[in-house]
Scaffold this motif. Sequence first.
Motif, PDB file in Angstrom:
ATOM      1  N   GLY A   1      66.195 -10.030  67.243  1.00  0.00           N
ATOM      2  CA  GLY A   1      67.110 -10.290  68.347  1.00  0.00           C
ATOM      3  C   GLY A   1      67.890 -11.575  68.171  1.00  0.00           C
ATOM      4  O   GLY A   1      67.309 -12.658  68.104  1.00  0.00           O
ATOM      5  N   ALA A   2      69.229 -11.456  68.083  1.00  0.00           N
ATOM      6  CA  ALA A   2      70.090 -12.623  67.912  1.00  0.00           C
ATOM      7  C   ALA A   2      70.837 -12.912  69.210  1.00  0.00           C
ATOM      8  O   ALA A   2      72.063 -12.853  69.288  1.00  0.00           O
ATOM      9  CB  ALA A   2      71.074 -12.408  66.762  1.00  0.00           C
ATOM     10  N   GLY A   3      70.045 -13.205  70.247  1.00  0.00           N
ATOM     11  CA  GLY A   3      70.583 -13.688  71.507  1.00  0.00           C
ATOM     12  C   GLY A   3      70.188 -15.144  71.685  1.00  0.00           C
ATOM     13  O   GLY A   3      69.843 -15.834  70.724  1.00  0.00           O
ATOM     14  N   PHE A   4      70.214 -15.619  72.920  1.00  0.00           N
ATOM     15  CA  PHE A   4      69.920 -17.025  73.173  1.00  0.00           C
ATOM     16  C   PHE A   4      68.532 -17.423  72.672  1.00  0.00           C
ATOM     17  O   PHE A   4      68.363 -18.442  72.002  1.00  0.00           O
ATOM     18  CB  PHE A   4      70.028 -17.335  74.667  1.00  0.00           C
ATOM     19  CG  PHE A   4      71.412 -17.208  75.236  1.00  0.00           C
ATOM     20  CD1 PHE A   4      72.514 -17.692  74.545  1.00  0.00           C
ATOM     21  CD2 PHE A   4      71.622 -16.602  76.456  1.00  0.00           C
ATOM     22  CE1 PHE A   4      73.792 -17.579  75.068  1.00  0.00           C
ATOM     23  CE2 PHE A   4      72.886 -16.490  76.989  1.00  0.00           C
ATOM     24  CZ  PHE A   4      73.980 -16.973  76.302  1.00  0.00           C
ATOM     25  N   THR A   5      67.500 -16.636  73.005  1.00  0.00           N
ATOM     26  CA  THR A   5      66.137 -16.990  72.609  1.00  0.00           C
ATOM     27  C   THR A   5      65.972 -16.968  71.096  1.00  0.00           C
ATOM     28  O   THR A   5      65.477 -17.924  70.483  1.00  0.00           O
ATOM     29  CB  THR A   5      65.117 -16.037  73.250  1.00  0.00           C
ATOM     30  OG1 THR A   5      65.165 -16.179  74.667  1.00  0.00           O
ATOM     31  CG2 THR A   5      63.714 -16.342  72.772  1.00  0.00           C
TER      32      THR A   5
ATOM     33  N   GLU B   1      69.306  -8.566  63.815  1.00  0.00           N
ATOM     34  CA  GLU B   1      70.049  -8.158  65.003  1.00  0.00           C
ATOM     35  C   GLU B   1      70.594  -6.751  64.804  1.00  0.00           C
ATOM     36  O   GLU B   1      71.161  -6.430  63.746  1.00  0.00           O
ATOM     37  CB  GLU B   1      71.196  -9.144  65.262  1.00  0.00           C
ATOM     38  CG  GLU B   1      72.240  -8.690  66.251  1.00  0.00           C
ATOM     39  CD  GLU B   1      71.667  -8.380  67.631  1.00  0.00           C
ATOM     40  OE1 GLU B   1      72.104  -7.385  68.237  1.00  0.00           O
ATOM     41  OE2 GLU B   1      70.775  -9.129  68.107  1.00  0.00           O
ATOM     42  N   ALA B   2      70.416  -5.908  65.828  1.00  0.00           N
ATOM     43  CA  ALA B   2      70.845  -4.515  65.711  1.00  0.00           C
ATOM     44  C   ALA B   2      72.360  -4.388  65.590  1.00  0.00           C
ATOM     45  O   ALA B   2      72.865  -3.517  64.878  1.00  0.00           O
ATOM     46  CB  ALA B   2      70.355  -3.717  66.919  1.00  0.00           C
ATOM     47  N   GLY B   3      73.096  -5.247  66.303  1.00  0.00           N
ATOM     48  CA  GLY B   3      74.553  -5.224  66.222  1.00  0.00           C
ATOM     49  C   GLY B   3      75.062  -6.513  65.614  1.00  0.00           C
ATOM     50  O   GLY B   3      74.727  -6.866  64.500  1.00  0.00           O
ATOM     51  N   GLU B   4      75.897  -7.221  66.390  1.00  0.00           N
ATOM     52  CA  GLU B   4      76.370  -8.541  66.009  1.00  0.00           C
ATOM     53  C   GLU B   4      75.721  -9.575  66.924  1.00  0.00           C
ATOM     54  O   GLU B   4      75.361  -9.261  68.060  1.00  0.00           O
ATOM     55  CB  GLU B   4      77.895  -8.630  66.133  1.00  0.00           C
ATOM     56  CG  GLU B   4      78.669  -7.661  65.256  1.00  0.00           C
ATOM     57  CD  GLU B   4      78.558  -7.997  63.777  1.00  0.00           C
ATOM     58  OE1 GLU B   4      78.278  -9.168  63.447  1.00  0.00           O
ATOM     59  OE2 GLU B   4      78.754  -7.077  62.941  1.00  0.00           O
ATOM     60  N   PRO B   5      75.543 -10.814  66.478  1.00  0.00           N
ATOM     61  CA  PRO B   5      74.964 -11.832  67.348  1.00  0.00           C
ATOM     62  C   PRO B   5      75.698 -11.924  68.685  1.00  0.00           C
ATOM     63  O   PRO B   5      76.933 -11.989  68.727  1.00  0.00           O
ATOM     64  CB  PRO B   5      75.133 -13.124  66.533  1.00  0.00           C
ATOM     65  CG  PRO B   5      75.092 -12.659  65.103  1.00  0.00           C
ATOM     66  CD  PRO B   5      75.802 -11.338  65.116  1.00  0.00           C
ATOM     67  N   GLY B   6      74.932 -11.880  69.762  1.00  0.00           N
ATOM     68  CA  GLY B   6      75.510 -11.966  71.092  1.00  0.00           C
ATOM     69  C   GLY B   6      76.012 -10.661  71.658  1.00  0.00           C
ATOM     70  O   GLY B   6      76.501 -10.620  72.793  1.00  0.00           O
TER      71      GLY B   6
END
Length: 447
Positions: free
Chosen positions: A46-50, A69-74
Amino acid sequence: MRAAEAATANSSVAAINAPLWAATAPPGAFFPELSGSADADVVIIGAGFTGLSTALALASRGQKVAVLEAGEPGEGASGRSGGQVIPGLRHFMKDLNAAYGAAAARRAHDFGSTAADTCFDLIDANGIACEAVRSGKIQVADTPAGLADAKARADAWQKRGAPVRFLDRDELIAATGTRAYLGGWIDMRGGSVQPLALTRGLASASRTAGATVYARSRVRSVARTSAAWRVSTANGHVTAPKLLLATNATTDALWPGLCQTFLRVWSYQIATTPLSAELRAHILPGDQSVSDTRRVLRYFRTDAARRLIVGGKGRARTPASIDDFDFQRQTLGRLYPELADHPLEYAWGGEVCITADRLPRIIRLGPDAYAHLGCNGKGVAWCTAIGEAFAEMFTSGDERALPIPVTPLKRIPFHWLRHVYVGVGGAWLRLRDSLDAATAPTFKESK
């Protein structure tokens, strides 16, 4: 609003569910797909905030980190959020004591109280261009009960030395430009960001620090080998002794039972076309972010181009047409009658991870493996701040470095009825809000 008026006001809306943030964020850097095998000290899903704040903190400590990350970061919930940087947890200290015990409650409270500071410090330290504004966060009340709650929160934070103050009705009208509320309080630690720009900035900063970020690399399986975790995608795998699953509201069935520990709800947002200088002179002239004390939350703010963004609960699905945003459109007109027919430019939705007690979770999945979820709408500050805590925990092995206790995976009973929970629960909360509002001078004064 009549049908013809609605069609005119909404005629400029971009494609439904295309977030404002995707149109206004600086372009994201290119990150490769995972291909073949790789190894790391810590693998993060997971390339979100955490995930990205943890990757940045770990890489800065010399750890070898891989982020998948499954898609793009964010692209997930982080880049679709309201972008409000809110200090603290929603709970009073007595509630945290009951949930965690005195020592752990103090740790959670102290972490939350500085989370916004950490978020803005991280932005400054890494030179992230994300429209960061720190002019305060306002919570408003349109019922006597909500006003009493706002006063209690302001008093509690003042006693702890926080830069907050109560706002009476006249002060609130001057600060927001709406006559819809009885009063509120302002916390100068808070503010706002362009959330997709922040996420993309964290991804680039993580790579600069030495982390490897893989995009378009959806994880298909996680398995434990004799001494490590093997995280596999369609085209490769990463092996690491330590694992963080940081998918929050977008958590799926990858880890058995994990998505049954929370409820996923949709929050919808609309953004007007940029406001004129005349309108901006009285609508949020100080650029504060605002949310209310209702059980079914409404929130609003402006962006760098002076669009007014209004958000709140959406339907239990991806928005499909402009009609799905009637609640947000009506809220806009009730808050600011002069904007009732103002054109909209963007309308989109994002998922929010809600836990039963509205407290975040760090769940132990196995040896040196954790999941973090349940930010309950306060994820910008909390999740960007928690990366340093996870980095300390992973390098020291001491779970006391984390702001909340680690818990086992615990499913919500009868989770398969989640759509009923969300539907009936939302209707019940809206009814209670309506009953409260019926006894108070709320939106009626602004019509």
